[in-house]
Design a protein around this motif. Sequence first.
Motif, PDB file in Angstrom:
ATOM      1  N   SER A 140       3.096   8.352   7.199  1.00 49.44           N
ATOM      2  CA  SER A 140       2.356   8.254   5.944  1.00 49.44           C
ATOM      3  C   SER A 140       0.890   7.900   6.180  1.00 49.44           C
ATOM      4  N   VAL A 141       0.653   6.871   6.991  1.00 47.43           N
ATOM      5  CA  VAL A 141      -0.721   6.443   7.255  1.00 47.43           C
ATOM      6  C   VAL A 141      -1.494   7.520   8.003  1.00 47.43           C
ATOM      7  N   SER A 142      -0.839   8.201   8.952  1.00 52.63           N
ATOM      8  CA  SER A 142      -1.506   9.255   9.728  1.00 52.63           C
ATOM      9  C   SER A 142      -1.929  10.418   8.835  1.00 52.63           C
ATOM     10  N   LEU A 143      -1.069  10.795   7.898  1.00 52.49           N
ATOM     11  CA  LEU A 143      -1.419  11.879   6.978  1.00 52.49           C
ATOM     12  C   LEU A 143      -2.675  11.538   6.182  1.00 52.49           C
ATOM     13  N   PHE A 144      -2.693  10.343   5.612  1.00 50.43           N
ATOM     14  CA  PHE A 144      -3.853   9.927   4.819  1.00 50.43           C
ATOM     15  C   PHE A 144      -5.106   9.798   5.686  1.00 50.43           C
ATOM     16  N   SER A 151       6.056  15.610  14.531  1.00 50.44           N
ATOM     17  CA  SER A 151       6.668  14.424  13.916  1.00 50.44           C
ATOM     18  C   SER A 151       7.109  14.567  12.471  1.00 50.44           C
ATOM     19  N   LEU A 152       6.720  15.625  11.759  1.00 50.96           N
ATOM     20  CA  LEU A 152       7.016  15.690  10.324  1.00 50.96           C
ATOM     21  C   LEU A 152       8.241  16.540  10.022  1.00 50.96           C
ATOM     22  N   GLY A 155       3.686   0.205   0.462  1.00 53.83           N
ATOM     23  CA  GLY A 155       3.588   1.152   1.570  1.00 53.83           C
ATOM     24  C   GLY A 155       2.561   2.231   1.303  1.00 53.83           C
ATOM     25  N   VAL A 156       2.570   2.777   0.069  1.00 55.37           N
ATOM     26  CA  VAL A 156       1.570   3.778  -0.285  1.00 55.37           C
ATOM     27  C   VAL A 156       0.179   3.166  -0.261  1.00 55.37           C
ATOM     28  N   SER A 157       0.071   1.898  -0.664  1.00 55.50           N
ATOM     29  CA  SER A 157      -1.251   1.252  -0.673  1.00 55.50           C
ATOM     30  C   SER A 157      -1.839   1.174   0.738  1.00 55.50           C
ATOM     31  N   ILE A 158      -0.994   1.056   1.770  1.00 56.42           N
ATOM     32  CA  ILE A 158      -1.489   1.052   3.152  1.00 56.42           C
ATOM     33  C   ILE A 158      -2.076   2.418   3.504  1.00 56.42           C
ATOM     34  N   GLY A 159      -1.359   3.491   3.134  1.00 53.77           N
ATOM     35  CA  GLY A 159      -1.859   4.841   3.396  1.00 53.77           C
ATOM     36  C   GLY A 159      -3.154   5.117   2.655  1.00 53.77           C
ATOM     37  N   VAL A 160      -3.200   4.704   1.387  1.00 53.15           N
ATOM     38  CA  VAL A 160      -4.415   4.896   0.604  1.00 53.15           C
ATOM     39  C   VAL A 160      -5.574   4.108   1.211  1.00 53.15           C
ATOM     40  N   ALA A 161      -5.280   2.897   1.701  1.00 56.10           N
ATOM     41  CA  ALA A 161      -6.319   2.080   2.340  1.00 56.10           C
ATOM     42  C   ALA A 161      -6.896   2.798   3.557  1.00 56.10           C
ATOM     43  N   ALA A 162      -6.021   3.410   4.379  1.00 58.23           N
ATOM     44  CA  ALA A 162      -6.491   4.162   5.545  1.00 58.23           C
ATOM     45  C   ALA A 162      -7.349   5.350   5.114  1.00 58.23           C
ATOM     46  N   ASN A 163      -6.927   6.017   4.048  1.00 56.66           N
ATOM     47  CA  ASN A 163      -7.656   7.166   3.524  1.00 56.66           C
ATOM     48  C   ASN A 163      -9.044   6.765   3.045  1.00 56.66           C
ATOM     49  N   ARG A 164      -9.102   5.698   2.267  1.00 52.16           N
ATOM     50  CA  ARG A 164     -10.382   5.252   1.702  1.00 52.16           C
ATOM     51  C   ARG A 164     -11.297   4.649   2.765  1.00 52.16           C
ATOM     52  N   LEU A 165     -10.707   3.950   3.746  1.00 54.80           N
ATOM     53  CA  LEU A 165     -11.519   3.376   4.819  1.00 54.80           C
ATOM     54  C   LEU A 165     -12.212   4.472   5.603  1.00 54.80           C
ATOM     55  N   MET A 166     -11.459   5.516   5.943  1.00 55.54           N
ATOM     56  CA  MET A 166     -12.045   6.621   6.700  1.00 55.54           C
ATOM     57  C   MET A 166     -13.092   7.351   5.869  1.00 55.54           C
ATOM     58  N   LEU A 221       8.870   6.748   1.505  1.00 56.71           N
ATOM     59  CA  LEU A 221       9.082   5.309   1.650  1.00 56.71           C
ATOM     60  C   LEU A 221      10.248   4.841   0.792  1.00 56.71           C
ATOM     61  N   PRO A 222      11.049   3.867   1.271  1.00 57.96           N
ATOM     62  CA  PRO A 222      12.133   3.309   0.452  1.00 57.96           C
ATOM     63  C   PRO A 222      11.577   2.709  -0.832  1.00 57.96           C
ATOM     64  N   VAL A 223      12.373   2.731  -1.903  1.00 56.66           N
ATOM     65  CA  VAL A 223      11.898   2.299  -3.214  1.00 56.66           C
ATOM     66  C   VAL A 223      11.361   0.872  -3.203  1.00 56.66           C
ATOM     67  N   ARG A 224      11.992  -0.021  -2.450  1.00 57.24           N
ATOM     68  CA  ARG A 224      11.565  -1.425  -2.455  1.00 57.24           C
ATOM     69  C   ARG A 224      10.216  -1.619  -1.767  1.00 57.24           C
ATOM     70  N   LEU A 225       9.809  -0.626  -0.934  1.00 58.85           N
ATOM     71  CA  LEU A 225       8.561  -0.738  -0.181  1.00 58.85           C
ATOM     72  C   LEU A 225       7.499   0.251  -0.658  1.00 58.85           C
ATOM     73  N   ARG A 226       7.837   1.055  -1.660  1.00 59.15           N
ATOM     74  CA  ARG A 226       7.005   2.220  -1.958  1.00 59.15           C
ATOM     75  C   ARG A 226       5.594   1.850  -2.398  1.00 59.15           C
ATOM     76  N   ALA A 227       5.457   0.938  -3.352  1.00 63.47           N
ATOM     77  CA  ALA A 227       4.128   0.638  -3.891  1.00 63.47           C
ATOM     78  C   ALA A 227       3.209   0.094  -2.806  1.00 63.47           C
TER      79      ALA A 227
END
Length: 513
Positions: free
Chosen positions: A291-295, A475-476, A426-437, A418-424
């Motif tokens: 997820s993080v790599s894609l973003f 990997s995907l 977990g996605v925020s980590i990917g978005v953070a990587a996207n926005r940082l770059m 991402l599993p439902v309990r980690l989704r929000a």
Amino acid sequence: MGEGGVLNSGVSAVPPLELQQQGKRKSNTYSMVSAILASTVSILLGYDTGVMSGAAIFIKEDLKMSDPQIEILVGIINICSLLGSAFAGRISDWIGRRYTIVFASVIFFAGAIFMGLAPNFGWLLVGRIVAGIGVGFALMIAPVYTAEIAPATARGFLTSFPEVFINSGVLLGYVSNIAFAGLPANLSWRLMLGVGGIPSLLLAFGILVMPESPRWLVLQGQLGKARQVLIKTCDSKEEAELRLAEIKTAVGISKNIVDDVVTVPKRNNGEGVWKELLRPTPSVRRVLIISVSLFFFAQASGIDALVLYSPRIFQQAGIKKKSDMLGATVAVGICKTMFVLVATFLVDRIGRRPLLLTSVGGVIVCLLGLASALMVVDHSEKPPMWAIVLCVAMTLLFVASFSIGFGPIPWVYGSEILPVRLRAQGVSIGVAANRLMSGLLGMTFLSLYKALTIEGTFFMFAGITAGAWMFFYASLPETRGKTLEEMEGLFSTSMFKWKKSMKKDNDVAENQN
């Protein structure tokens, strides 16, 4: 029998085909309307990104800013969106997905007002920071909500909507540049930035008609309300009951519990989620890396550098007139929007993996072509017309190739694997990587191309993207048609096993066709 007794009664007989089709049309319409409303919040980022490319020309003229100051203004919104994304996951688990979207709209509205009224660089920077926080909330929550509201048969189509609206916002920003360019410099850029607050305020009210995410409702123990939403958004009532049972299992609630309101295990209220993300199981670790790599790689391809600085790039390509630069920039926005719309119709038909690999391959070819054409222009005393045309053509093909897969698919993958309990979170980590770059590129691109040359910078982007293609190929797995609750099992297998499984699924699909 009451609503809560449906699970005990078993699945009723399958209704006639005509009734199933009518129900499918109705539910998909409801899902689509909800997804569109949620995804419109992404237009805020697109508008603010696109409008700044042209507004920067007039800001520099009016406030006498240097290139480093322009870089800070352009890139700071993405850096500050990290703060919004970091808090958005936890807040959405607390107040719900829907009200988090409203919160994002209100924050962005405040940022737009600050920017439109800013008397100097300092206040303009404050406005960009506030708007960036709102953008971070919007980027994290829109794909999460859409993935959780959509049926499996249309999830790829619906979860690609945020990228559609980001691109639509970029195009609107470019059009705003053209619309206000004829005004005095001290007024034009203020209107360009300030009018972005109007749609955000309208969105805050429009989103209130949406239902809450059924998975968030289950996490809160509100099973009765979750069932009502699922009945409206699934293709049939039987599917709704099956989906509810799967969600209950995923969050640790017994399938046999039929009460409308139950007590949920403590960890599902958001507690312990970051601990589980920072010390993940092998399957969760693999999902996070993907997820993080894609973003990350989506931005490392250089797409936002092109969007944010397209007038500068066209100037380097040999286009000198300001009106011609802004016109070519509008063409970039139109191209991005058109092709991301194409992607929404393909992602559920040909699958995530082939669309992504084709898209990334096209991006590599276009980056090499753009860099080569820029090299010819850069080393010519009088740039040949064919080289200028090639620069514009490769730029348009680059954004087209990016938008057809590399742009929308990280949001699709990131919100569904991402599993439902980690989704929000977990996605925020990917978005953070996207926005940082994106922020780093925005704040360094001018300095970077002065150090490496403009063509050297795009050759570098091509090399990074080639590495991304190899990683994605290795990997995907394909996730088309899988329910959100099936994802954890898919990623718990080894790479070789999922490749065999994917081949088997493809063979079955071909036989059915």
